[in-house]
Scaffold this active site. Structure first.
Site, PDB file in Angstrom:
ATOM      1  N   GLU A   1      -3.711   8.848   6.033  1.00 43.75           N
ATOM      2  CA  GLU A   1      -4.848   8.231   5.586  1.00 43.75           C
ATOM      3  C   GLU A   1      -5.472   6.559   6.299  1.00 43.75           C
ATOM      4  O   GLU A   1      -6.376   6.999   7.095  1.00 43.75           O
ATOM      5  CB  GLU A   1      -4.273   6.911   4.725  1.00 43.75           C
ATOM      6  CG  GLU A   1      -5.422   6.941   4.021  1.00 43.75           C
ATOM      7  CD  GLU A   1      -5.042   5.794   2.597  1.00 43.75           C
ATOM      8  OE1 GLU A   1      -5.559   4.851   1.710  1.00 43.75           O
ATOM      9  OE2 GLU A   1      -3.925   5.790   2.461  1.00 43.75           O
TER      10      GLU A   1
ATOM     11  N   GLU B   1       1.324   2.469  -3.157  1.00 43.32           N
ATOM     12  CA  GLU B   1       0.371   2.681  -4.694  1.00 43.32           C
ATOM     13  C   GLU B   1       0.567   4.609  -4.436  1.00 43.32           C
ATOM     14  O   GLU B   1       0.435   4.814  -5.433  1.00 43.32           O
ATOM     15  CB  GLU B   1      -0.869   2.377  -3.767  1.00 43.32           C
ATOM     16  CG  GLU B   1      -1.658   2.562  -4.589  1.00 43.32           C
ATOM     17  CD  GLU B   1      -3.623   2.408  -3.933  1.00 43.32           C
ATOM     18  OE1 GLU B   1      -4.113   3.708  -3.759  1.00 43.32           O
ATOM     19  OE2 GLU B   1      -3.673   2.221  -3.336  1.00 43.32           O
ATOM     20  N   HIS B   2       0.932   5.022  -3.184  1.00 49.35           N
ATOM     21  CA  HIS B   2       1.697   6.270  -3.026  1.00 49.35           C
ATOM     22  C   HIS B   2       2.745   6.438  -3.818  1.00 49.35           C
ATOM     23  O   HIS B   2       2.831   7.276  -4.207  1.00 49.35           O
ATOM     24  CB  HIS B   2       1.378   6.624  -1.405  1.00 49.35           C
ATOM     25  CG  HIS B   2      -0.185   6.480  -0.590  1.00 49.35           C
ATOM     26  ND1 HIS B   2      -0.666   7.830  -0.832  1.00 49.35           N
ATOM     27  CD2 HIS B   2      -0.420   5.355  -0.543  1.00 49.35           C
ATOM     28  CE1 HIS B   2      -2.000   7.917  -0.001  1.00 49.35           C
ATOM     29  NE2 HIS B   2      -1.540   5.694  -0.163  1.00 49.35           N
TER      30      HIS B   2
ATOM     31  N   HIS C   1       1.066  -1.333   0.356  1.00 54.44           N
ATOM     32  CA  HIS C   1       0.063  -0.112  -0.242  1.00 54.44           C
ATOM     33  C   HIS C   1       0.859   1.314  -0.086  1.00 54.44           C
ATOM     34  O   HIS C   1       0.008   1.743  -1.052  1.00 54.44           O
ATOM     35  CB  HIS C   1      -1.011   0.160   1.346  1.00 54.44           C
ATOM     36  CG  HIS C   1      -1.613   1.291   1.402  1.00 54.44           C
ATOM     37  ND1 HIS C   1      -1.692   1.958   2.065  1.00 54.44           N
ATOM     38  CD2 HIS C   1      -3.296   1.653   0.607  1.00 54.44           C
ATOM     39  CE1 HIS C   1      -2.552   3.237   2.560  1.00 54.44           C
ATOM     40  NE2 HIS C   1      -2.981   3.114   0.726  1.00 54.44           N
TER      41      HIS C   1
END
Length: 220
Positions: free
Chosen positions: A122, A45-46, A42
């Site tokens: 987040e 992903e950024h 994840h």
């Protein structure tokens, strides 16, 4: 189709509207993470939007949106994907952007620290302070208790993110983000010959490498 470096290609022409979508899917997600290193898929992903050899930090977003497109990415336990939807004439832009970050992502200390903070925020917004989400994650953990690949959430946890080191993150990237561990799917108003020519130009020179075998062990 498949390029010589192992990149798998799925082409689906559809001339209904003058738009095109490019989706790059990497065969890596939460299930590939080691204990203590959760959330790395994840995190990338950024990280994959933070610049590459020929694209400055933040320019990926600007280039796509200023040419009339939209973009995003997502992470699950089983895969990570990145996509652009653009007017048909911008197919070369989408393929160039995806190829450049697969080939030469900028994994710097600055980008790592910056995006770690983004992911932590987040987590606070979408998990810690979201109704029912902690309970949903706890339920998933209980259902898969003792089976690490699916016992932990793809977003990871705050303790692992805080403890992460740049060297660990680079090692994870080097292990999984390669052409022979990815699929490029293109759909919309394009010609297959043109798309394959662009894929060979921007993805073809990227060297494949050995991908770690997926050995999660038996379920309890």
């Amino acid at each position: 189709a498949k390029l010589d470096n192992g990149l798998r290609v799925v082409l689906s022409p559809d001339h209904t509207t003058p738009t095109v979508a490019v989706d790059v899917v990497y065969d890596v997600g939460g299930r590939n993470e080691e204990r203590g290193h959760s959330g790395f898929a994840h995190l990338f992903e950024h990280m994959m939007f933070q610049g590459s050899a020929n694209v400055a930090r933040g320019e990926h977003f600007k280039l796509v949106t200023s040419h009339g497109g939209t973009l995003n990415g997502s992470t699950s336990e089983d895969r990570t994907n990145y996509f652009e939807m653009l007017p048909r004439a911008e197919l070369p832009l989408a393929i160039f952007l995806e190829g450049d970050r697969m080939r030469a992502l900028d994994i710097s200390q600055f980008n790592f620290e910056n995006q770690r903070k983004v992911v932590e925020e987040e987590y606070r917004m979408r998990v810690s302070n979201a109704p029912y989400v902690p309970a949903e994650l706890r339920l998933d953990s209980m259902v898969n208790e003792g089976y690490w690949p699916y016992e932990h959430p793809a977003i990871g946890n705050m303790a692992d993110l805080e403890a992460a080191q740049l060297e660990w993150v680079r090692k994870f990237h080097d292990a999984y983000y390669a052409p022979n561990n990815a699929v490029v799917a293109i759909s919309g108003d394009f010609e297959p010959d043109e798309a394959m020519s662009l894929l060979r130009k921007y993805f073809g020179p990227i060297a494949p490498h050995e991908i770690p075998a997926y050995t999660p062990g038996p379920r309890p």
